[in-house]
Design a protein around this motif. Structure first.
Motif, PDB file in Angstrom:
ATOM      1  N   UNK A  94       0.822  -1.213   0.000  1.00 32.48           N
ATOM      2  CA  UNK A  94       0.000   0.000   0.000  1.00 32.48           C
ATOM      3  C   UNK A  94       0.857   1.265   0.000  1.00 32.48           C
ATOM      4  N   UNK A  95       1.984   1.201   0.675  1.00 28.71           N
ATOM      5  CA  UNK A  95       2.861   2.368   0.759  1.00 28.71           C
ATOM      6  C   UNK A  95       3.609   2.588  -0.542  1.00 28.71           C
ATOM      7  N   UNK A  96       4.017   1.489  -1.176  1.00 28.47           N
ATOM      8  CA  UNK A  96       4.775   1.561  -2.425  1.00 28.47           C
ATOM      9  C   UNK A  96       4.084   0.702  -3.491  1.00 28.47           C
ATOM     10  N   UNK A  97       2.922   1.139  -3.955  1.00 24.96           N
ATOM     11  CA  UNK A  97       2.140   0.311  -4.897  1.00 24.96           C
ATOM     12  C   UNK A  97       2.839   0.070  -6.230  1.00 24.96           C
ATOM     13  N   UNK A  98       3.849   0.876  -6.533  1.00 28.44           N
ATOM     14  CA  UNK A  98       4.559   0.702  -7.803  1.00 28.44           C
ATOM     15  C   UNK A  98       5.505  -0.502  -7.784  1.00 28.44           C
ATOM     16  N   UNK A  99       5.756  -1.068  -6.600  1.00 27.32           N
ATOM     17  CA  UNK A  99       6.659  -2.220  -6.482  1.00 27.32           C
ATOM     18  C   UNK A  99       5.823  -3.489  -6.396  1.00 27.32           C
ATOM     19  N   UNK A 100       5.851  -4.283  -7.433  1.00 32.19           N
ATOM     20  CA  UNK A 100       4.955  -5.435  -7.548  1.00 32.19           C
ATOM     21  C   UNK A 100       5.245  -6.548  -6.555  1.00 32.19           C
ATOM     22  N   UNK A 101       6.510  -6.741  -6.190  1.00 27.15           N
ATOM     23  CA  UNK A 101       6.804  -7.928  -5.386  1.00 27.15           C
ATOM     24  C   UNK A 101       6.299  -7.826  -3.947  1.00 27.15           C
ATOM     25  N   UNK A 102       5.881  -6.651  -3.477  1.00 22.99           N
ATOM     26  CA  UNK A 102       5.214  -6.610  -2.178  1.00 22.99           C
ATOM     27  C   UNK A 102       3.825  -7.239  -2.272  1.00 22.99           C
ATOM     28  N   UNK A 103       3.120  -6.948  -3.333  1.00 24.64           N
ATOM     29  CA  UNK A 103       1.811  -7.596  -3.550  1.00 24.64           C
ATOM     30  C   UNK A 103       1.998  -9.097  -3.703  1.00 24.64           C
ATOM     31  N   UNK A 104       2.988  -9.470  -4.495  1.00 23.81           N
ATOM     32  CA  UNK A 104       3.272 -10.894  -4.695  1.00 23.81           C
ATOM     33  C   UNK A 104       3.660 -11.566  -3.387  1.00 23.81           C
ATOM     34  N   UNK A 105       4.503 -10.896  -2.605  1.00 22.93           N
ATOM     35  CA  UNK A 105       4.959 -11.443  -1.329  1.00 22.93           C
ATOM     36  C   UNK A 105       3.829 -11.612  -0.338  1.00 22.93           C
ATOM     37  N   UNK A 106       2.927 -10.641  -0.278  1.00 23.93           N
ATOM     38  CA  UNK A 106       1.793 -10.736   0.643  1.00 23.93           C
ATOM     39  C   UNK A 106       0.914 -11.928   0.297  1.00 23.93           C
ATOM     40  N   UNK A 107       0.630 -12.101  -0.979  1.00 22.62           N
ATOM     41  CA  UNK A 107      -0.196 -13.230  -1.431  1.00 22.62           C
ATOM     42  C   UNK A 107       0.522 -14.555  -1.186  1.00 22.62           C
ATOM     43  N   UNK A 108       1.802 -14.583  -1.491  1.00 24.36           N
ATOM     44  CA  UNK A 108       2.647 -15.760  -1.307  1.00 24.36           C
ATOM     45  C   UNK A 108       2.642 -16.189   0.168  1.00 24.36           C
ATOM     46  N   UNK A 109       2.826 -15.229   1.062  1.00 25.93           N
ATOM     47  CA  UNK A 109       2.845 -15.544   2.488  1.00 25.93           C
ATOM     48  C   UNK A 109       1.487 -15.948   3.016  1.00 25.93           C
ATOM     49  N   UNK A 110       0.458 -15.287   2.527  1.00 24.16           N
ATOM     50  CA  UNK A 110      -0.905 -15.630   2.924  1.00 24.16           C
ATOM     51  C   UNK A 110      -1.230 -17.082   2.578  1.00 24.16           C
ATOM     52  N   UNK A 111      -0.845 -17.509   1.389  1.00 25.15           N
ATOM     53  CA  UNK A 111      -1.145 -18.882   0.968  1.00 25.15           C
ATOM     54  C   UNK A 111      -0.440 -19.901   1.853  1.00 25.15           C
ATOM     55  N   UNK A 112       0.747 -19.558   2.361  1.00 22.70           N
ATOM     56  CA  UNK A 112       1.443 -20.470   3.273  1.00 22.70           C
ATOM     57  C   UNK A 112       0.716 -20.544   4.611  1.00 22.70           C
TER      58      UNK A 112
END
Length: 452
Positions: A94-112
């Motif tokens: 949310x703070x740096x929406x231009x950086x895609x891997x934070x969105x990817x990382x959040x989803x990745x961690x959530x699935x675990x």
């Protein structure tokens, strides 16, 4: 006769101009400091952890790293660390929406969390799994661990808007409330067996064990988790439990002196060894001491909860929070170079510091709390803003590794050996200093803008 008046106005004009320049300089310094902290957050913290810490083989996040950020051979995954990584990636997306891997990382961690750390048979989050996500070690579950799971889910729902995440957060909340909530004395029991049954304290339990006790640490992070959950799901029961936790912490767990009782019996009476010998007191210090880091952290968390609940003019919470931070400054602050000490104790012959080390998370929480106090009480004799500046300078000098990135686990002024100790483990991640830096950056910019 006109000359004295002209001189007066000339001097007055000069004074006003100087004062104005001083204020502008002071506010520009806040902007400069915010820029400095944000550069550090981006380049020396976030860029070191992500996306490198994402475990692209087995899911979730790697926890163990050497001092120079090489992954360790042993990679256990604890619910607290994994949840904090999901929370951090969600906030950073949310703070740096231009950086895609934070969105990817959040989803990745959530699935675990969903697929590996949640007990699909009995409910609740496992405490510890191996790298592949297999449940390992002690099968006991904790309210503390489950609170962080809820905290992560609420943050990820806020970032993603995925309704299935909110449903999972609701399920996790209901599980914790059903199995750990104390309907008689309030609050939550900490220790649960795999099926979710509360674990009592057998008479054979060693006196140094916390088994069966309630505690401040799980309580303040349940408060934190419910604060975030209520923001995204304003459910009446969540509100009731959030209010209950705030009042319980504020009015029972915080002592009259202004520090937290660390461990408590089921009826919330304190576990204390104050009437014992000094040898016994020190042997049980893990259960009974003044923890300045937790005190300053709790001051912030209580004010945050009060604001989310919409308690207007909540002078009591603000008074107690301020009292806690003042107590930490008055008793646990290093006046020479800055920083909060780790532990102290009220012995019968008076208070003294028992552990003068300065762990990283306490300094992070201290910066956040001091800047909040500086904003709320700018003219207080404690001069919170100068203390904040001193703590940031301490952090920049003794905690931040400008060569390898991130923070040492403790201040090098007290523990120089930590320079080559690992930057990550299941208890040391990114959550404390990410939250502190994020809040301080935002608050510094707001304070600068409001002064214009």
């Amino acid at each position: 006769m006109k000359f004295p008046h002209l001189l007066f106005f000339a001097l007055l004009s000069t004074a006003i101009s100087c004062n104005s320049n001083t204020e502008e300089k002071h506010e520009s310094q806040k902007e400069i400091l915010a820029d400095q902290m944000e550069t550090h957050l981006k380049t020396e913290v976030l860029d070191k952890w992500y996306p490198m810490s994402m475990d692209t083989v087995d899911g979730g996040f790697l926890s163990n790293f050497s001092f120079d950020f090489k992954p360790g051979e042993k990679q256990e995954k604890m619910i607290v660390t994994q949840s904090r990584q999901v929370w951090t990636n969600s906030k950073a997306s949310l703070k740096y929406p231009e950086i895609d891997y934070y969105k990817t990382g959040a989803k990745h961690g959530y699935e675990f969390l969903r697929d590996k750390m949640w007990d699909s048979e009995n409910g609740g989050f496992y405490w510890l799994v191996d790298k592949q996500g297999n449940q390992t070690g002690d099968p006991m579950k904790t309210a503390y661990g489950n609170a962080f799971g809820i905290f992560a889910l609420a943050a990820y729902y806020d970032a993603s808007g995925d309704k299935s995440v909110l449903e999972f957060a609701k399920e996790a909340f209901y599980w914790l409330d059903k199995h750990a909530h104390d309907s008689i004395n309030g609050g939550y029991y900490q220790h649960l067996d795999p099926e979710g049954t509360t674990i009592s304290r057998p008479t054979s339990t060693p006196s140094t064990s916390d088994l069966g006790y309630k505690d401040q640490n799980s309580s303040i992070h349940i408060l934190e988790a419910f604060t975030k959950l209520y923001q995204v799901w304003p459910d009446p029961l969540v509100k009731d439990r959030l209010e209950e936790m705030l009042l319980l912490i504020r009015d029972q767990i915080v002592t009259n002196k202004g520090n937290l009782t660390l461990f408590l019996y089921p009826d919330w009476s304190p576990v204390t060894f104050v009437d014992s010998t000094e040898e016994v007191i020190l042997a049980h210090h893990n259960l009974d001491h003044v923890s300045f880091g937790h005190d300053v952290e709790t001051g912030f968390l209580m004010i945050e909860a009060s604001e989310v609940l919409g308690w207007e003019n909540d002078t009591t919470t603000h008074r107690i929070a301020k009292k806690m931070i003042d107590h930490a400054l008055d008793n646990g602050w290093d006046e020479n170079v800055g920083g909060f000490y780790d532990e102290g104790y009220y012995f019968q012959d008076g208070f003294r510091i028992t552990h003068d080390t300065k762990n990283w998370w306490a300094q992070a929480e201290g910066m956040n709390a001091l800047l909040l106090m500086a904003e709320l009480y700018p003219n207080d004799p404690h001069d919170y803003y100068s203390k904040f500046e001193k703590l940031w300078n301490y952090t920049d000098t003794y905690l931040i590794d400008h060569e390898n990135g991130d923070w040492y686990s403790g201040g090098l002024d007290k523990q120089p050996n930590l320079k080559t100790v690992g930057k990550g483990n299941i208890w040391k991640g990114i959550y404390h200093h990410y939250r502190s830096l994020d809040h301080c950056i935002v608050r510094l910019r707001e304070m600068s803008e409001h002064a214009e």
